[in-house]
Design an enzyme around this catalytic site. Structure first.
Site, PDB file in Angstrom:
ATOM      1  N   SER A  22       0.972  -1.141   0.046  1.00 22.14           N
ATOM      2  CA  SER A  22       0.001  -0.014  -0.126  1.00 22.14           C
ATOM      3  C   SER A  22       0.783   1.442  -0.014  1.00 22.14           C
ATOM      4  O   SER A  22       1.930   1.305   0.564  1.00 22.14           O
ATOM      5  CB  SER A  22      -0.804   0.023   1.196  1.00 22.14           C
ATOM      6  OG  SER A  22      -1.435   1.065   1.577  1.00 22.14           O
ATOM      7  N   TYR A  30      -2.559   5.489  -4.073  1.00 20.00           N
ATOM      8  CA  TYR A  30      -3.631   6.645  -3.986  1.00 20.00           C
ATOM      9  C   TYR A  30      -3.234   7.872  -4.573  1.00 20.00           C
ATOM     10  O   TYR A  30      -2.123   8.094  -4.494  1.00 20.00           O
ATOM     11  CB  TYR A  30      -3.614   6.755  -2.414  1.00 20.00           C
ATOM     12  CG  TYR A  30      -4.365   5.570  -1.733  1.00 20.00           C
ATOM     13  CD1 TYR A  30      -5.713   5.377  -2.076  1.00 20.00           C
ATOM     14  CD2 TYR A  30      -4.109   5.261  -0.527  1.00 20.00           C
ATOM     15  CE1 TYR A  30      -6.545   4.518  -1.510  1.00 20.00           C
ATOM     16  CE2 TYR A  30      -4.670   4.140   0.258  1.00 20.00           C
ATOM     17  CZ  TYR A  30      -5.974   3.797  -0.250  1.00 20.00           C
ATOM     18  OH  TYR A  30      -6.763   2.792   0.509  1.00 20.00           O
ATOM     19  N   THR A  36      -5.669   2.772  -6.892  1.00 19.33           N
ATOM     20  CA  THR A  36      -6.902   2.668  -6.284  1.00 19.33           C
ATOM     21  C   THR A  36      -7.739   3.940  -6.231  1.00 19.33           C
ATOM     22  O   THR A  36      -7.406   5.164  -6.208  1.00 19.33           O
ATOM     23  CB  THR A  36      -6.699   2.307  -4.713  1.00 19.33           C
ATOM     24  OG1 THR A  36      -5.994   1.395  -4.415  1.00 19.33           O
ATOM     25  CG2 THR A  36      -8.091   2.401  -3.912  1.00 19.33           C
ATOM     26  N   LYS A  93      -8.422  -0.637  -9.054  1.00 15.04           N
ATOM     27  CA  LYS A  93      -9.040  -1.309  -8.228  1.00 15.04           C
ATOM     28  C   LYS A  93     -10.143  -0.316  -7.478  1.00 15.04           C
ATOM     29  O   LYS A  93     -10.152   0.934  -7.541  1.00 15.04           O
ATOM     30  CB  LYS A  93      -7.917  -1.283  -6.744  1.00 15.04           C
ATOM     31  CG  LYS A  93      -8.669  -1.707  -5.643  1.00 15.04           C
ATOM     32  CD  LYS A  93      -7.249  -2.120  -4.779  1.00 15.04           C
ATOM     33  CE  LYS A  93      -7.860  -2.722  -3.432  1.00 15.04           C
ATOM     34  NZ  LYS A  93      -8.542  -1.942  -2.366  1.00 15.04           N
ATOM     35  N   HIS A 136     -13.586  -1.820  -1.298  1.00 19.50           N
ATOM     36  CA  HIS A 136     -12.780  -1.474  -0.091  1.00 19.50           C
ATOM     37  C   HIS A 136     -12.972  -2.117   1.203  1.00 19.50           C
ATOM     38  O   HIS A 136     -12.750  -1.410   2.074  1.00 19.50           O
ATOM     39  CB  HIS A 136     -12.768   0.055   0.066  1.00 19.50           C
ATOM     40  CG  HIS A 136     -11.166   0.487   0.234  1.00 19.50           C
ATOM     41  ND1 HIS A 136     -10.703   1.422  -0.760  1.00 19.50           N
ATOM     42  CD2 HIS A 136     -10.621   0.757   1.286  1.00 19.50           C
ATOM     43  CE1 HIS A 136      -9.467   1.806  -0.104  1.00 19.50           C
ATOM     44  NE2 HIS A 136      -9.392   1.249   1.013  1.00 19.50           N
TER      45      HIS A 136
HETATM   46  C1  FMN Z   1      -7.145  -2.209   7.490  1.00 17.80           C
HETATM   47  C2  FMN Z   1      -7.046  -2.139   6.052  1.00 17.80           C
HETATM   48  C3  FMN Z   1      -6.320  -1.184   5.448  1.00 17.80           C
HETATM   49  C4  FMN Z   1      -6.542  -1.025   3.951  1.00 17.80           C
HETATM   50  N1  FMN Z   1      -5.817  -0.029   3.306  1.00 17.80           N
HETATM   51  C5  FMN Z   1      -6.036   0.003   1.929  1.00 17.80           C
HETATM   52  C6  FMN Z   1      -5.035   0.940   1.262  1.00 17.80           C
HETATM   53  O1  FMN Z   1      -3.979   1.301   1.851  1.00 17.80           O
HETATM   54  N2  FMN Z   1      -5.155   0.719  -0.073  1.00 17.80           N
HETATM   55  C7  FMN Z   1      -6.224   0.109  -0.751  1.00 17.80           C
HETATM   56  O2  FMN Z   1      -5.988   0.154  -2.160  1.00 17.80           O
HETATM   57  N3  FMN Z   1      -7.057  -0.553  -0.043  1.00 17.80           N
HETATM   58  C8  FMN Z   1      -6.812  -0.797   1.066  1.00 17.80           C
HETATM   59  N4  FMN Z   1      -7.798  -1.529   2.007  1.00 17.80           N
HETATM   60  C9  FMN Z   1      -8.441  -2.271   1.140  1.00 17.80           C
HETATM   61  C10 FMN Z   1      -8.201  -3.721   0.775  1.00 17.80           C
HETATM   62  O3  FMN Z   1      -7.175  -3.408  -0.290  1.00 17.80           O
HETATM   63  C11 FMN Z   1      -9.114  -4.526   0.402  1.00 17.80           C
HETATM   64  O4  FMN Z   1      -9.954  -3.909  -0.652  1.00 17.80           O
HETATM   65  C12 FMN Z   1     -10.205  -5.210   1.397  1.00 17.80           C
HETATM   66  O5  FMN Z   1      -9.376  -5.459   2.406  1.00 17.80           O
HETATM   67  C13 FMN Z   1     -10.679  -6.444   0.909  1.00 17.80           C
HETATM   68  O6  FMN Z   1     -11.733  -6.979   1.740  1.00 17.80           O
HETATM   69  P1  FMN Z   1     -11.509  -8.280   2.934  1.00 17.80           P
HETATM   70  O7  FMN Z   1     -10.717  -7.421   3.861  1.00 17.80           O
HETATM   71  O8  FMN Z   1     -12.647  -8.553   3.410  1.00 17.80           O
HETATM   72  O9  FMN Z   1     -10.332  -9.254   2.190  1.00 17.80           O
HETATM   73  C14 FMN Z   1      -7.612  -1.898   3.380  1.00 17.80           C
HETATM   74  C15 FMN Z   1      -8.326  -2.613   4.183  1.00 17.80           C
HETATM   75  C16 FMN Z   1      -8.110  -2.837   5.371  1.00 17.80           C
HETATM   76  C17 FMN Z   1      -8.853  -3.772   6.152  1.00 17.80           C
END
Ligand code: FMN
Length: 378
Positions: free
Chosen positions: A107, A130, A156, A252, A276
């Protein structure tokens, strides 16, 4: 050693071992969390067609995602603050993914920097971008990802504005954590986590602090992100980012067939059906419910990936059956990391691999490439 048989075991152990502020950051969705919950619940509604007396020798889960070889159709999702779930978290998770042979996505909001992860791994990983208001910073970030040998850019698009998670506000989420009495008391009850953090110097946003201007105050993550993230982001930005990057591009955050067509027009190599992880638009459908419509609209023109709510190999199988080339896991690997560090991420991947392999066999398939909608009941 605690016996770990499923992702839920890892979640429970992580809840015991990770300070509340960071555990809650992972295990939460926006507002009422209805989309967060639907992501998991809607998977369970999809029932398999069990088949018997089919030769099930020599099974294979191998595939590719955006051209990269993968031991199974699963990649690690980009997650911010991963180095706060466990000391050096991004490096540990990237190593586990590399050993297992699946893609790892770092990330923008990671604790370990791009260069740091590259120095501690031996295969290329993916970088998630981002778009922030400071375009110079974004240009440099893209160049840094290129210089570090990243093999795909995951762009994203669903965080132009920020969904609210009540727990993060209540906990005053920040990195490094603010040392209030409540935080200190809570951390004192997590000795392993504290020892790890005392043993590392990686405690702030490695890609940002020291690289972006006027970023010394990260005391409030939500305030900082809402100031920095660019609400004016458009498909024109996707075009210049694609050009500057020049490599594989994965978009994404697509939840709508119309946006999926625009993603195809942008020339991306793949798109990720994603809400997300239920952290942005509360009330959006689950990702697995949105997937078939998007596959029908653009599946012949672009590789369709998905994430959100995958908690087992059975869920991976359901997503592949509905047309996903591969899925990403967020919370499952974070729970593994918080529970047991690198070994926990490896355990998470082993569990999902085994569940996927056996469930595919129950559906009468030997090769993940043969899996299609016909393995699901109508
Ligand atoms: C704690 C956390 C932080 C996240 N940070 C980002 C991020 O920095 N960039 C991003 O594109 N998605 C981020 N996401 C979304 C994840 O990439 C992903 O879309 C999501 O976690 C998928 O769902 P799941 O946790 O049920 O597998 C984050 C998700 C979580 C749980």
């Amino acid at each position: 050693m605690t016996l770990i048989t499923c992702i839920e075991d890892l979640r429970r152990l992580a809840q015991r071992r990770v300070p509340r502020m960071f555990y809650d950051y992972a295990d939460s969705g926006s507002w009422t969390e209805s989309t967060y919950r639907a992501n998991e619940e809607d998977f369970r509604k999809l029932k398999f067609r069990q088949r018997v007396a089919v030769d099930l020798n020599r099974r294979s889960l191998r595939t590719t995602m955006a051209g990269q070889e993968a031991a199974m159709p699963v990649a690690i999702a980009p997650t911010g603050l991963t180095g706060m779930q466990h000391a050096d978290g991004e490096i540990l998770a990237a190593r586990a993914a590399e050993k297992f042979g699946i893609p790892f996505t770092l990330s923008t909001m990671s604790i370990c920097s791009i260069e740091d992860v590259a120095a501690h791994t031996s295969k290329p990983f993916w970088f998630q971008l981002y778009v922030m208001k400071d375009r110079d910073f974004i240009n440099r970030l893209i160049d840094r990802a290129k210089a570090a040998g990243c093999s795909a850019l995951v762009l994203t698009l669903d965080l132009q504005v920020l969904g609210q998670r009540h727990k993060d506000l209540r906990n005053g989420l920040s990195a490094p954590p603010r040392l209030t009495i409540a935080n200190l008391l809570n951390m004192a009850s997590k000795p392993r986590w504290c020892m790890g953090m005392l043993g590392t110097s990686r405690r702030q946003f490695g890609n940002i602090v020291g690289h972006a201007q006027s970023v010394s105050d990260m005391s409030s993550l939500s305030a900082w992100t809402s100031q920095q993230f660019d609400p004016s982001l458009s498909w024109n930005d996707v075009a210049w980012i694609k050009q500057r990057w020049g490599g594989k591009l994965i978009i994404k955050g697509i939840m709508d067939a119309e946006d999926a067509r625009l993603a195809v027009d942008s020339g991306a190599d793949a798109l990720i059906v994603s809400n997300h992880g239920g952290r942005q638009l509360d009330g959006a459908p689950s990702s697995i419910a949105a997937l078939p419509g998007i596959v029908d609209a653009v599946g012949k023109q672009i590789e369709v990936h998905m994430d959100g709510g995958v908690r087992s190999g059975q869920d991976v199988l359901r997503a592949v059956a509905l047309g996903a080339r591969g899925v990403y896991i967020g919370r499952p690997f974070l729970y593994g990391l918080g529970a047991l560090g690198e070994a926990g991420v490896t355990r998470c991947l082993e569990i999902i691999h085994n569940e996927l392999d056996i469930s595919m066999a129950f559906c009468g398939k030997r090769d993940i490439q043969q899996v299609s909608r016909e393995i699901l009941l109508p």
